[in-house]
Design a protein around this motif. Structure first.
Motif, PDB file in Angstrom:
ATOM      1  N   LYS A  81      52.045  40.561  49.061  1.00 24.01           N
ATOM      2  CA  LYS A  81      52.106  39.280  48.352  1.00 24.01           C
ATOM      3  C   LYS A  81      50.744  38.591  48.396  1.00 24.01           C
ATOM      4  N   LEU A  82      50.135  38.595  49.584  1.00 28.72           N
ATOM      5  CA  LEU A  82      48.824  37.972  49.756  1.00 28.72           C
ATOM      6  C   LEU A  82      47.744  38.729  48.979  1.00 28.72           C
ATOM      7  N   MET A  83      47.769  40.066  49.074  1.00 28.83           N
ATOM      8  CA  MET A  83      46.750  40.863  48.391  1.00 28.83           C
ATOM      9  C   MET A  83      46.857  40.718  46.877  1.00 28.83           C
ATOM     10  N   SER A  84      48.084  40.666  46.381  1.00 29.43           N
ATOM     11  CA  SER A  84      48.289  40.493  44.950  1.00 29.43           C
ATOM     12  C   SER A  84      47.690  39.176  44.477  1.00 29.43           C
ATOM     13  N   LYS A  85      47.822  38.149  45.306  1.00 31.49           N
ATOM     14  CA  LYS A  85      47.267  36.836  44.966  1.00 31.49           C
ATOM     15  C   LYS A  85      45.737  36.888  44.944  1.00 31.49           C
ATOM     16  N   VAL A  86      45.145  37.586  45.908  1.00 27.57           N
ATOM     17  CA  VAL A  86      43.684  37.695  45.967  1.00 27.57           C
ATOM     18  C   VAL A  86      43.153  38.466  44.767  1.00 27.57           C
ATOM     19  N   PHE A  87      43.797  39.592  44.456  1.00 30.40           N
ATOM     20  CA  PHE A  87      43.349  40.423  43.342  1.00 30.40           C
ATOM     21  C   PHE A  87      43.471  39.711  41.997  1.00 30.40           C
ATOM     22  N   SER A  88      44.429  38.829  41.877  1.00 30.95           N
ATOM     23  CA  SER A  88      44.633  38.121  40.604  1.00 30.95           C
ATOM     24  C   SER A  88      43.766  36.871  40.487  1.00 30.95           C
ATOM     25  N   ASP A  89      42.937  36.611  41.498  1.00 26.78           N
ATOM     26  CA  ASP A  89      42.035  35.462  41.486  1.00 26.78           C
ATOM     27  C   ASP A  89      40.947  35.706  40.432  1.00 26.78           C
ATOM     28  N   PHE A  90      41.074  35.041  39.314  1.00 30.52           N
ATOM     29  CA  PHE A  90      40.183  35.259  38.180  1.00 30.52           C
ATOM     30  C   PHE A  90      38.741  34.890  38.504  1.00 30.52           C
ATOM     31  N   GLU A  91      38.563  33.793  39.222  1.00 32.57           N
ATOM     32  CA  GLU A  91      37.202  33.357  39.562  1.00 32.57           C
ATOM     33  C   GLU A  91      36.521  34.358  40.488  1.00 32.57           C
ATOM     34  N   LEU A  92      37.279  34.898  41.437  1.00 30.36           N
ATOM     35  CA  LEU A  92      36.715  35.883  42.355  1.00 30.36           C
ATOM     36  C   LEU A  92      36.328  37.159  41.611  1.00 30.36           C
ATOM     37  N   LEU A  93      37.184  37.593  40.706  1.00 28.49           N
ATOM     38  CA  LEU A  93      36.866  38.763  39.884  1.00 28.49           C
ATOM     39  C   LEU A  93      35.563  38.540  39.128  1.00 28.49           C
ATOM     40  N   ASN A  94      35.406  37.359  38.535  1.00 28.33           N
ATOM     41  CA  ASN A  94      34.205  37.070  37.750  1.00 28.33           C
ATOM     42  C   ASN A  94      32.951  37.038  38.620  1.00 28.33           C
ATOM     43  N   GLN A  95      33.078  36.507  39.824  1.00 27.97           N
ATOM     44  CA  GLN A  95      31.933  36.475  40.745  1.00 27.97           C
ATOM     45  C   GLN A  95      31.469  37.895  41.078  1.00 27.97           C
ATOM     46  N   MET A  96      32.422  38.803  41.199  1.00 33.58           N
ATOM     47  CA  MET A  96      32.105  40.155  41.652  1.00 33.58           C
ATOM     48  C   MET A  96      31.681  41.085  40.513  1.00 33.58           C
ATOM     49  N   HIS A  97      32.193  40.817  39.289  1.00 33.32           N
ATOM     50  CA  HIS A  97      31.998  41.831  38.248  1.00 33.32           C
ATOM     51  C   HIS A  97      31.614  41.325  36.859  1.00 33.32           C
ATOM     52  N   PHE A  98      31.626  40.023  36.624  1.00 34.09           N
ATOM     53  CA  PHE A  98      31.358  39.552  35.263  1.00 34.09           C
ATOM     54  C   PHE A  98      29.894  39.176  35.094  1.00 34.09           C
ATOM     55  N   ASP A  99      29.256  39.806  34.110  1.00 34.09           N
ATOM     56  CA  ASP A  99      27.856  39.518  33.787  1.00 34.09           C
ATOM     57  C   ASP A  99      27.840  38.571  32.586  1.00 34.09           C
ATOM     58  N   LYS A 100      27.467  37.328  32.834  1.00 31.20           N
ATOM     59  CA  LYS A 100      27.498  36.304  31.779  1.00 31.20           C
ATOM     60  C   LYS A 100      26.522  36.615  30.649  1.00 31.20           C
ATOM     61  N   SER A 101      25.399  37.243  30.964  1.00 33.63           N
ATOM     62  CA  SER A 101      24.401  37.515  29.924  1.00 33.63           C
ATOM     63  C   SER A 101      24.902  38.541  28.911  1.00 33.63           C
ATOM     64  N   PHE A 102      25.767  39.446  29.338  1.00 33.42           N
ATOM     65  CA  PHE A 102      26.337  40.437  28.425  1.00 33.42           C
ATOM     66  C   PHE A 102      27.740  40.043  27.968  1.00 33.42           C
ATOM     67  N   GLY A 103      28.382  39.137  28.715  1.00 31.20           N
ATOM     68  CA  GLY A 103      29.761  38.784  28.408  1.00 31.20           C
ATOM     69  C   GLY A 103      30.703  39.946  28.630  1.00 31.20           C
ATOM     70  N   ALA A 104      30.476  40.687  29.733  1.00 31.28           N
ATOM     71  CA  ALA A 104      31.281  41.890  29.989  1.00 31.28           C
ATOM     72  C   ALA A 104      31.441  42.111  31.486  1.00 31.28           C
ATOM     73  N   TYR A 105      32.480  42.876  31.835  1.00 34.51           N
ATOM     74  CA  TYR A 105      32.713  43.260  33.231  1.00 34.51           C
ATOM     75  C   TYR A 105      31.986  44.566  33.514  1.00 34.51           C
ATOM     76  N   PHE A 106      31.222  44.574  34.614  1.00 32.33           N
ATOM     77  CA  PHE A 106      30.423  45.730  34.978  1.00 32.33           C
ATOM     78  C   PHE A 106      30.641  46.101  36.440  1.00 32.33           C
ATOM     79  N   ASP A 107      30.237  47.343  36.759  1.00 32.56           N
ATOM     80  CA  ASP A 107      30.075  47.721  38.154  1.00 32.56           C
ATOM     81  C   ASP A 107      28.872  46.973  38.727  1.00 32.56           C
ATOM     82  N   PHE A 108      28.764  47.008  40.036  1.00 33.34           N
ATOM     83  CA  PHE A 108      27.616  46.400  40.725  1.00 33.34           C
ATOM     84  C   PHE A 108      27.074  47.436  41.704  1.00 33.34           C
ATOM     85  N   GLY A 109      25.740  47.514  41.827  1.00 36.37           N
ATOM     86  CA  GLY A 109      25.169  48.455  42.782  1.00 36.37           C
ATOM     87  C   GLY A 109      23.662  48.485  42.721  1.00 36.37           C
TER      88      GLY A 109
END
Length: 279
Positions: A183-211
């Protein structure tokens, strides 16, 4: 050992494929054209007893070198609540084991981050080290694999799995620590802001890998010592600048995963940006 022998040993069956019999190709319209069936679906006899009319077929017309395969499960009869509960109780044990394996072996440095482990960081013959475990082996990830990587597709798979396990545990009224954990993990994974911090590139407007990545990598012909000191001409990887930690700017399969799994809210303007990428 042949695949058939392995499947027999672990009591699984390879579902027959309807339609076109190959799922991967290379070199279409050339003399070197090859087609191979890479993708399969294997099932247990207990699953087949529930879905005896299940069909597996290829979907042609893809622009990728892979042809997607679709599994259409057809239920033999309507289940009652007792049968559903019995099936889910058995399924939960296996799904939980699957999830825990991924959660412990494929996790990243940052909390709730994941990356496909096992990429070769010493290769000199691949332009981009392959990611075989993801099944998107030719998708360009970070040019220099290390433990700083974050793979958006794997995080989305983990989100889907955690949400499914939470739904099952909720349906079965599982009050254990594991049920509350999902239940807790599902809530964390569905956190839209957290997803964007980790994977959303604003300059491209797309979700990317990071590395650890640079775009300035190429394969160049080099003379390489071979057996008996005989020189041979080979394509060798050449890095023209130092990589840095950054988003990997390649729009492709993985960029759509947050949209496919409905992690992106319907009211978000990002949804329309992703739709534009598809078109």
């Amino acid at each position: 050992m042949a695949l058939t022998g392995v499947l027999e040993d672990i009591a699984l069956q390879d579902l027959p494929l309807n339609g076109h019999q190959f799922t991967w190709e290379r070199g279409r319209n050339t003399a070197a054209w090859i087609e191979i069936r890479l993708d399969r679906v294997v099932v247990a006899s207990s699953w087949l007893s529930i879905f005896p009319l299940a069909k597996l077929y290829t979907k042609e017309g893809s622009s990728s070198d892979h042809s997607p395969i679709c599994l259409e499960p057809i239920v033999k009869q309507t289940w009652n609540e007792k049968q559903i509960s019995s099936f889910l109780e058995r399924a939960f044990v296996r799904l939980n084991a699957w999830f825990q394996w991924f959660n412990t072996t494929q996790s990243g440095k940052d909390e709730s981050s994941y990356y496909w482990h096992g990429r070769d960081n010493t290769t000199i013959r691949q332009l981009n080290p392959q990611t075989l475990t993801s099944r998107f082996d030719d998708y360009p990830r970070a040019s220099h694999p290390n433990d700083e990587e974050r793979h958006v597709d794997l995080r989305c798979w983990m989100s889907l799995a955690a949400d499914s396990l939470h739904s099952i545990s909720d349906f079965l009224k599982i009050e254990s620590v594991r049920g509350k954990e999902y239940k807790l993990m599902s809530k964390v994974f569905s956190d839209f802001e957290l997803l964007n911090q980790m994977h959303f590139d604003k300059s491209f407007g797309a979700y990317f890998d990071f590395g650890n990545h640079t775009e300035k990598v190429r394969l160049s012909w080099k003379l390489v010592d071979g057996p008996n000191n005989i020189l041979s001409r080979q394509l060798i990887r050449e890095v023209l600048e130092e990589p840095i930690l950054r988003f990997v700017p390649h729009i492709g399969y993985v960029s759509l995963f947050p949209f496919i799994w409905k992690i992106v809210p319907a009211v978000s303007c990002i949804k329309f940006t992703l739709i534009n990428h598809i078109s």
